[in-house]
Design an enzyme around this catalytic site. Structure first.
Site, PDB file in Angstrom:
ATOM      1  CG  HIS A  10      -9.741  27.904 -11.627  1.00  0.00           C
ATOM      2  ND1 HIS A  10      -9.461  27.158 -12.740  1.00  0.00           N
ATOM      3  CD2 HIS A  10      -8.580  28.543 -11.299  1.00  0.00           C
ATOM      4  CE1 HIS A  10      -8.190  27.322 -13.078  1.00  0.00           C
ATOM      5  NE2 HIS A  10      -7.639  28.170 -12.222  1.00  0.00           N
ATOM      6  CE  LYS A  46       3.212  -0.079   3.470  1.00  0.00           C
ATOM      7  NZ  LYS A  46       2.718   1.301   3.296  1.00  0.00           N
ATOM      8  N   PRO A  93       2.465   4.923   1.160  1.00  0.00           N
ATOM      9  CG  PRO A  93       4.420   6.083   0.666  1.00  0.00           C
ATOM     10  CD  PRO A  93       3.169   5.572   0.034  1.00  0.00           C
ATOM     11  CG  HIS A 140      -6.443  32.498 -12.377  1.00  0.00           C
ATOM     12  ND1 HIS A 140      -5.705  32.333 -13.530  1.00  0.00           N
ATOM     13  CD2 HIS A 140      -6.408  31.287 -11.747  1.00  0.00           C
ATOM     14  CE1 HIS A 140      -5.258  31.086 -13.594  1.00  0.00           C
ATOM     15  NE2 HIS A 140      -5.661  30.437 -12.509  1.00  0.00           N
ATOM     16  CD  GLU A 141      -7.398  31.038  -7.740  1.00  0.00           C
ATOM     17  OE1 GLU A 141      -8.056  29.975  -7.657  1.00  0.00           O
ATOM     18  OE2 GLU A 141      -6.221  31.072  -8.116  1.00  0.00           O
ATOM     19  N   GLY A 187       0.814  -1.202   0.000  1.00  0.00           N
ATOM     20  CA  GLY A 187       0.000   0.000   0.000  1.00  0.00           C
ATOM     21  C   GLY A 187       0.843   1.245   0.000  1.00  0.00           C
TER      22      GLY A 187
END
Length: 628
Positions: A438, A219, A215, A434-435, A213
């Site tokens: 989006h 595990k 990081p 610009h933001e 799996g």
């Protein structure tokens, strides 16, 4: 600078030796007191006998066991004055004492002083003792040091950490978000506790279990929980600890590790990061590593050499299962591969509940909201998130965490540290457009993820950020969703071009263009979502360091490569046209949102959508994120 006593001892040793020789040569004690009676002149033994015969000798003092005499004599040759003269006597002169007595000469013998003998003995023994002691100290120091000469005989010993009763402090209840893996390992625990229930029906427990799996997915924590639940001896070692600078050490350590494991069976052997020693043999640009391959061969032999039910179970963890040697993965060695992947929503919620036990939170804090806000987070990421929120709470001098601290911590973990707010300027307004570009495209496209928030607060390298949160954990993504993401990523550049003109387009969209190009190319070469058809045109296994793709040419013709580039440009071009159209059609609401964003610097998703709804219809989506 503070010096340790060992350093001072090493520096003072040569100084002491030099001082000792100086004392011996110039200031050291003599064996007798003759030095205080040494005359200003000397004479030979024969001349001394002539003076004795002429009656000029008045007194004789014998020193150094009758080897030296101090003579008091008076005569014309001496100016008729008493002179003290030193005479070296021969080793055998028995007649001398007789002559001195016949001549009525005062005779006195001075024995050596006992203290002088002691000093002489110490003087002869002190330096050798200091030298031997110093060498012994240096040897012992190097013997205890890691990798010192004294370690030569212990290189072949295993460095595995051994716990007779595994006191890991972790049980299965402390591990959340990996329920499937826990079920697999419950069988291992049952076998270690009740092996007869398996052997009675002829079952054999797997000899090895490989945890695979990304990081941070737990595990190693899962291996600790297995040891804590089973209550059996536990050996733990990292794959990199097998190989040293000397040839044969790795194989010797493997043998020693499994010998100890068999002696303490039933037990668990946990090898973390096994890819350090289990990498494919004979691969790479420079060929194989003989020492590592010997270690791997010994590991293969030991695992396959187990008898059916010795009770030794090997558990290994890696995040690079693709590079492991195939012989290591076959049945009889690592019989099972347990995937420990990034948790889904339920897994994240369970992990948050575990880590929130020792955190003080307000009652309004919703772990479910946090879990939905953090898709793609591993268990380690979630633990770090709550820890960052706790640190921020203490910094703000609050007694309990609120959603504000958690929201800020999510932003910090994902995007980096908060920067200095932008000042009101043309640059700030451009970034705002610009933001908002989006965000408004993401809100109006049906298949795009919903907007979570828009902000002008810089974080990391970004001067502004628009956050989108998927409606669910997406393991499968449709063509419509990919195209919607491409259009949304191009929304910022489209807004810059439409609002400020082509000449004012900035470099702020560079990262967006990288993502757009990557998604479009994968649609063509990997997913078969273009006019070329359902073909996989992606190079397979192009990793020269694993011996893959060495010197291999392209798997398709130049004509196909040209067609791939054409399809990629066509997809991006069509999406860019759609992005510019949405910006043009919603210019009025964008202007209002930009003014509000400049004023508040952050607009939450619910508020953003509420304003957009006043101007146009928004497709129905699964909005589950509550406003913070």
């Amino acid at each position: 600078m503070k010096l340790s006593w060992k350093t001072l001892l090493l520096w003072s040793l040569p100084i002491f030796v030099v001082g000792f020789f100086f004392w011996q040569g110039f200031l050291g004690p003599t064996t007798t007191d003759v030095g205080s009676n040494i005359a200003s002149s000397r004479m030979t033994y024969g001349r001394f006998l002539e003076y004795l015969d002429m009656g000029w000798v008045k007194r004789v003092d014998l020193y150094e066991n009758n080897h030296t005499a101090i003579v008091e004599a008076v005569g014309p040759e001496l100016g008729n004055r008493v002179q003290r003269i030193r005479v070296e006597l021969p080793a055998s002169a028995p007649e001398l004492i007789t002559k001195l007595r016949k001549a009525n000469v005062d005779l006195d013998a001075h024995p050596p002083k006992s203290t002088s003998a002691v000093w002489g003995l110490l003087g002869n023994l002190l330096f050798p003792l200091i030298l031997v002691g110093g060498l012994a100290f240096l040897f012992r120091r190097s013997n205890n040091a890691s990798g010192g000469p004294g370690q030569a005989m212990s290189f072949g010993k295993s460095k595995a950490l051994f716990q007779m009763e595994a006191k890991t402090g972790v049980v299965f209840n402390d591990v959340a978000g990996v329920e499937e893996a826990k079920e697999e390992f419950q069988e291992v625990v049952t076998f270690l506790k009740q092996p007869e229930s398996f052997t009675a029906v002829g079952a054999k427990i797997p000899k090895g279990v490989l945890l695979v799996g990304p990081p941070g997915t737990g595990k190693t924590l899962l291996a600790k929980a297995i040891a804590g639940e089973a209550g059996v001896p536990f050996f733990s070692i990292s794959g990199s600890e097998f190989v040293e600078m000397f040839v044969g050490v790795g194989a010797s350590r493997v043998r020693d590790l499994f010998k100890k494991a068999k002696d303490n069976a039933p037990c668990i052997v946990f090898i973390d990061e096994i890819d350090a020693v289990g990498r494919q043999r004979g691969t790479g640009v420079g060929g194989g590593n003989d020492e590592r391959e010997q270690t791997l061969n010994q590991l293969l032999t030991e695992m396959d050499g187990f008898e059916g039910n010795t009770g030794v179970i090997v558990i290994a963890a890696t995040n690079r299962a693709d590079i492991l040697d195939s012989a290591l993965l076959r049945p009889g060695r690592f019989d099972r591969q347990v995937s420990v992947d990034v948790p889904d929503f339920r897994g994240r919620l369970a992990i948050l509940e575990v880590h929130a036990k020792n955190k003080k939170m307000e009652s309004k804090v919703s772990l479910e909201t946090i879990a939905r806000r953090t898709p793609g987070f591993s268990g380690a990421d979630l633990a770090n998130l709550l820890n960052e929120a706790a640190i921020l709470t203490a910094r703000r001098r609050k007694s309990a965490m609120t959603m504000s601290e958690i929201d800020t911590s999510i932003d910090r973990v994902v995007a980096g540290l908060e920067g200095t707010p932008l000042i009101d300027s043309k640059s700030k307004r451009l970034i705002a457009y610009h933001e908002v570009g989006h965000a408004i495209i993401g809100s109006l496209l049906e298949h795009h993820d919903p907007v979570q928030k828009v902000t002008l607060i810089p974080r990391g390298q970004a001067r502004g950020l628009t956050w989108f949160t998927p409606s669910d954990d997406q393991s499968l993504i449709s063509r419509s969703q990919i195209l919607a993401r491409i259009v949304g990523a191009l929304g910022g550049r489209a807004a810059e071009e439409i609002i400020f003109g082509d000449a004012e387009v900035t470099t702020g969209a560079s990262n967006d263009l990288q993502q757009v190009t990557s998604m479009a190319r994968q649609m063509v070469t990997r997913f078969g979502m273009s006019k070329i058809g359902p073909l996989s045109l992606e190079s397979q296994g192009s990793d020269p360091f694993l011996g893959r793709g060495m010197g291999g040419g392209s798997e398709y013709s130049d004509e196909v490569a040209t067609n791939i580039d054409k399809q990629v440009r066509e997809i991006v071009s069509e999406c860019y046209k759609e992005a510019k159209k949405i910006v043009k059609d919603n210019r009025v609401v964008m202007d209002r949102l930009v003014d509000l964003l400049i004023e508040k610097e952050t607009i939450e998703g619910n508020e953003f959508r509420h304003i957009v709804k006043e101007y146009t219809a928004i497709p129905e989506k699964n909005y589950y994120i509550s406003q913070f």
